[in-house]
Scaffold this motif. Structure first.
Motif, PDB file in Angstrom:
ATOM      1  N   GLY A  11      14.638   9.603 -12.785  1.00  0.00           N
ATOM      2  CA  GLY A  11      13.653  10.655 -12.952  1.00  0.00           C
ATOM      3  C   GLY A  11      13.744  11.749 -11.921  1.00  0.00           C
ATOM      4  N   VAL A  12      14.551  11.554 -10.872  1.00  0.00           N
ATOM      5  CA  VAL A  12      14.739  12.573  -9.843  1.00  0.00           C
ATOM      6  C   VAL A  12      16.188  13.040  -9.829  1.00  0.00           C
ATOM      7  CG1 VAL A  12      14.648  13.079  -7.371  1.00  0.00           C
ATOM      8  CG2 VAL A  12      12.801  11.781  -8.441  1.00  0.00           C
ATOM      9  N   LEU A  13      17.112  12.128  -9.555  1.00  0.00           N
ATOM     10  CA  LEU A  13      18.535  12.486  -9.572  1.00  0.00           C
ATOM     11  C   LEU A  13      19.086  12.501 -10.991  1.00  0.00           C
ATOM     12  CD1 LEU A  13      19.773  10.372  -6.526  1.00  0.00           C
ATOM     13  CD2 LEU A  13      19.518  12.853  -6.615  1.00  0.00           C
ATOM     14  N   GLY A  81      27.028   1.296 -20.871  1.00  0.00           N
ATOM     15  CA  GLY A  81      28.282   2.041 -20.839  1.00  0.00           C
ATOM     16  C   GLY A  81      28.403   3.075 -21.935  1.00  0.00           C
ATOM     17  N   ASP A  82      27.722   2.845 -23.068  1.00  0.00           N
ATOM     18  CA  ASP A  82      27.810   3.757 -24.199  1.00  0.00           C
ATOM     19  C   ASP A  82      26.687   4.787 -24.228  1.00  0.00           C
ATOM     20  OD1 ASP A  82      30.060   2.403 -25.167  1.00  0.00           O
ATOM     21  OD2 ASP A  82      28.810   0.947 -26.235  1.00  0.00           O
ATOM     22  N   ARG A  83      25.784   4.724 -23.264  1.00  0.00           N
ATOM     23  CA  ARG A  83      24.636   5.639 -23.266  1.00  0.00           C
ATOM     24  C   ARG A  83      24.886   6.814 -22.316  1.00  0.00           C
ATOM     25  NH1 ARG A  83      20.291   2.263 -25.725  1.00  0.00           N
ATOM     26  NH2 ARG A  83      21.536   0.530 -26.551  1.00  0.00           N
ATOM     27  N   GLN A  84      24.351   7.967 -22.685  1.00  0.00           N
ATOM     28  CA  GLN A  84      24.482   9.157 -21.858  1.00  0.00           C
ATOM     29  C   GLN A  84      23.375   9.200 -20.806  1.00  0.00           C
ATOM     30  OE1 GLN A  84      27.003  11.499 -22.012  1.00  0.00           O
ATOM     31  NE2 GLN A  84      27.897  10.019 -23.429  1.00  0.00           N
ATOM     32  N   ILE A  85      23.742   9.513 -19.570  1.00  0.00           N
ATOM     33  CA  ILE A  85      22.778   9.599 -18.471  1.00  0.00           C
ATOM     34  C   ILE A  85      22.857  11.005 -17.883  1.00  0.00           C
ATOM     35  CG2 ILE A  85      21.970   8.577 -16.315  1.00  0.00           C
ATOM     36  CD1 ILE A  85      21.981   6.621 -18.668  1.00  0.00           C
ATOM     37  N   PRO A  86      21.984  11.910 -18.316  1.00  0.00           N
ATOM     38  CA  PRO A  86      22.062  13.289 -17.823  1.00  0.00           C
ATOM     39  C   PRO A  86      21.518  13.433 -16.408  1.00  0.00           C
ATOM     40  CG  PRO A  86      20.209  13.056 -19.313  1.00  0.00           C
ATOM     41  CD  PRO A  86      20.935  11.742 -19.339  1.00  0.00           C
ATOM     42  N   LYS A  87      22.138  14.314 -15.634  1.00  0.00           N
ATOM     43  CA  LYS A  87      21.569  14.678 -14.338  1.00  0.00           C
ATOM     44  C   LYS A  87      20.288  15.477 -14.572  1.00  0.00           C
ATOM     45  CE  LYS A  87      25.469  16.574 -13.037  1.00  0.00           C
ATOM     46  NZ  LYS A  87      26.523  17.277 -12.239  1.00  0.00           N
ATOM     47  N   THR A  88      19.365  15.350 -13.646  1.00  0.00           N
ATOM     48  CA  THR A  88      18.155  16.147 -13.718  1.00  0.00           C
ATOM     49  C   THR A  88      18.502  17.606 -13.450  1.00  0.00           C
ATOM     50  OG1 THR A  88      16.903  14.254 -12.882  1.00  0.00           O
ATOM     51  CG2 THR A  88      15.810  16.385 -12.827  1.00  0.00           C
ATOM     52  N   GLU A  89      17.917  18.493 -14.219  1.00  0.00           N
ATOM     53  CA  GLU A  89      18.250  19.918 -14.125  1.00  0.00           C
ATOM     54  C   GLU A  89      18.014  20.441 -12.710  1.00  0.00           C
ATOM     55  OE1 GLU A  89      17.289  24.158 -16.384  1.00  0.00           O
ATOM     56  OE2 GLU A  89      16.297  22.307 -17.025  1.00  0.00           O
ATOM     57  N   GLY A  90      19.035  21.080 -12.157  1.00  0.00           N
ATOM     58  CA  GLY A  90      18.914  21.716 -10.858  1.00  0.00           C
ATOM     59  C   GLY A  90      19.167  20.820  -9.666  1.00  0.00           C
ATOM     60  N   VAL A  91      19.365  19.505  -9.896  1.00  0.00           N
ATOM     61  CA  VAL A  91      19.485  18.603  -8.745  1.00  0.00           C
ATOM     62  C   VAL A  91      20.826  18.766  -8.034  1.00  0.00           C
ATOM     63  CG1 VAL A  91      20.444  16.525  -9.873  1.00  0.00           C
ATOM     64  CG2 VAL A  91      18.855  16.311  -7.926  1.00  0.00           C
ATOM     65  N   GLY A 184       6.435  15.514  -4.607  1.00  0.00           N
ATOM     66  CA  GLY A 184       6.314  14.971  -5.952  1.00  0.00           C
ATOM     67  C   GLY A 184       6.972  15.889  -6.962  1.00  0.00           C
ATOM     68  N   TYR A 185       7.891  15.333  -7.747  1.00  0.00           N
ATOM     69  CA  TYR A 185       8.594  16.118  -8.763  1.00  0.00           C
ATOM     70  C   TYR A 185       8.052  15.727 -10.132  1.00  0.00           C
ATOM     71  CZ  TYR A 185      12.321  17.467 -12.002  1.00  0.00           C
ATOM     72  OH  TYR A 185      13.021  17.986 -13.062  1.00  0.00           O
ATOM     73  N   ARG A 186       7.452  16.682 -10.812  1.00  0.00           N
ATOM     74  CA  ARG A 186       6.918  16.417 -12.150  1.00  0.00           C
ATOM     75  C   ARG A 186       8.049  16.422 -13.174  1.00  0.00           C
ATOM     76  NH1 ARG A 186       2.832  20.444 -10.990  1.00  0.00           N
ATOM     77  NH2 ARG A 186       0.837  19.499 -10.460  1.00  0.00           N
ATOM     78  N   ASN A 187       8.332  15.261 -13.716  1.00  0.00           N
ATOM     79  CA  ASN A 187       9.333  15.121 -14.768  1.00  0.00           C
ATOM     80  C   ASN A 187       8.595  14.687 -16.032  1.00  0.00           C
ATOM     81  OD1 ASN A 187      11.347  14.208 -16.563  1.00  0.00           O
ATOM     82  ND2 ASN A 187      12.708  13.635 -14.877  1.00  0.00           N
ATOM     83  N   ALA A 188       8.669  15.482 -17.059  1.00  0.00           N
ATOM     84  CA  ALA A 188       7.937  15.193 -18.292  1.00  0.00           C
ATOM     85  C   ALA A 188       8.311  13.835 -18.858  1.00  0.00           C
ATOM     86  CB  ALA A 188       8.194  16.286 -19.321  1.00  0.00           C
ATOM     87  N   ASN A 189       9.564  13.410 -18.651  1.00  0.00           N
ATOM     88  CA  ASN A 189      10.008  12.125 -19.179  1.00  0.00           C
ATOM     89  C   ASN A 189       9.498  10.935 -18.373  1.00  0.00           C
ATOM     90  OD1 ASN A 189      11.460  13.062 -21.426  1.00  0.00           O
ATOM     91  ND2 ASN A 189      13.215  13.572 -20.138  1.00  0.00           N
ATOM     92  N   SER A 190       8.842  11.202 -17.243  1.00  0.00           N
ATOM     93  CA  SER A 190       8.231  10.137 -16.449  1.00  0.00           C
ATOM     94  C   SER A 190       6.752   9.982 -16.767  1.00  0.00           C
ATOM     95  CB  SER A 190       8.408  10.428 -14.947  1.00  0.00           C
ATOM     96  OG  SER A 190       9.776  10.526 -14.619  1.00  0.00           O
ATOM     97  N   ASP A 203       7.706  21.514 -10.089  1.00  0.00           N
ATOM     98  CA  ASP A 203       8.124  21.312 -11.482  1.00  0.00           C
ATOM     99  C   ASP A 203       9.602  21.615 -11.687  1.00  0.00           C
ATOM    100  OD1 ASP A 203       5.454  20.824 -12.929  1.00  0.00           O
ATOM    101  OD2 ASP A 203       5.046  22.653 -11.812  1.00  0.00           O
ATOM    102  N   ASP A 204      10.229  22.200 -10.659  1.00  0.00           N
ATOM    103  CA  ASP A 204      11.600  22.673 -10.800  1.00  0.00           C
ATOM    104  C   ASP A 204      12.256  22.614  -9.424  1.00  0.00           C
ATOM    105  OD1 ASP A 204      13.940  24.369 -10.994  1.00  0.00           O
ATOM    106  OD2 ASP A 204      13.050  25.288 -12.783  1.00  0.00           O
ATOM    107  N   PHE A 205      13.463  22.063  -9.347  1.00  0.00           N
ATOM    108  CA  PHE A 205      14.132  21.940  -8.058  1.00  0.00           C
ATOM    109  C   PHE A 205      14.523  23.286  -7.461  1.00  0.00           C
ATOM    110  CE2 PHE A 205      15.212  17.419  -9.295  1.00  0.00           C
ATOM    111  CZ  PHE A 205      14.360  16.858  -8.346  1.00  0.00           C
ATOM    112  N   ARG A 206      14.514  24.326  -8.261  1.00  0.00           N
ATOM    113  CA  ARG A 206      14.800  25.650  -7.715  1.00  0.00           C
ATOM    114  C   ARG A 206      13.697  26.121  -6.768  1.00  0.00           C
ATOM    115  NH1 ARG A 206      16.272  28.559 -13.343  1.00  0.00           N
ATOM    116  NH2 ARG A 206      14.490  27.233 -13.908  1.00  0.00           N
TER     117      ARG A 206
END
Length: 221
Positions: A11-13, A81-91, A184-190, A203-206
């Motif tokens: 939820g962060v990285l 192994g078959d699932r996609q794990i996206p990086k959190t935007e901007g991290v 605290g980083y607000r991640n909608a998926n959390s 709300d955004d790492f920027r």
């Protein structure tokens, strides 16, 4: 003073909570339990064994929590192994900014070591961290402070030299219990996590410019 940041992983990285919910849901469905999004959000950031202790209690599951955890891990690693794990935007950009500014970076996660290794390899982020500490390295997972205190011990410096970045109520509680400042980083998926105990909520790492990060350390100088 030296500047240290500890990143939570899920939820962060990496934006991995949806895949955690999906796989846990598959495991529980085999046990006759339908996992809701709302219930899953109560588990976010919790140590793995504590999570299964809660699941056993709440749903009257058969078996010992440690055995249920091992079955969950076995299934998880058989399919991840078959699932996609996206990086959190901007991290990635944030990690580069902090490294270039001389920050010492570590990872502190409730996830097991094997999963940390897999996710960091998939995301290509492991190279940024001096230390990667799992709940498997300590007696108690989040919301207890053990993971973060372990990181401080590895550097052999006081906990008040650290800022933690967390996306969950359990993680924020752990950071504050360790005597560390917390973002605290607000991640909608959390889910709608209560991050109110954090020193700063974003709300955004920027938003985390080097100037804003440096302000945390001016307090302690």
């Amino acid at each position: 003073m030296q500047k240290h940041v500890i990143f939570d992983m899920d939820g962060v990285l990496v934006d991995s909570e949806p895949i955690h919910m999906q796989i846990l849901g598959e495991v529980l469905q085999e046990m006759g339990v339908n996992l809701t999004r709302e219930y899953h959000f109560t588990l976010v950031g919790m140590g793995a064994l504590m999570m299964w202790e809660k699941l056993k209690k709440d749903f009257g599951l058969e078996g010992k929590p440690a055995d249920l955890l091992e079955a969950h891990k076995a299934y998880f690693f058989s399919v991840i192994g078959d699932r996609q794990i996206p990086k959190t935007e901007g991290v990635s950009e944030l990690l580069c900014r902090l490294k270039d500014s001389g920050y010492n970076l570590s990872l502190g996660s409730s996830s097991p070591v094997k999963l940390i290794d897999i996710f960091m390899e998939k995301a290509g982020l492991g190279r940024y961290f001096d230390h990667m500490v799992s709940s498997e390295h300590v007696a108690r997972g989040k919301p207890f402070p053990d993971i973060f205190l372990k990181v401080a011990g590895l550097y052999d410096i006081s906990p008040d030299a650290f800022v933690v970045i967390e996306d969950s109520r359990n993680g924020v509680k752990a950071a504050r219990a360790a005597g560390m400042q917390c973002i605290g980083y607000r991640n909608a998926n959390s889910g709608q996590q209560d991050l109110s105990a954090a020193d700063l909520i974003i709300d955004d790492f920027r938003e985390l410019t080097t100037t804003k990060m440096n302000m945390f350390y001016c307090v302690n100088e």
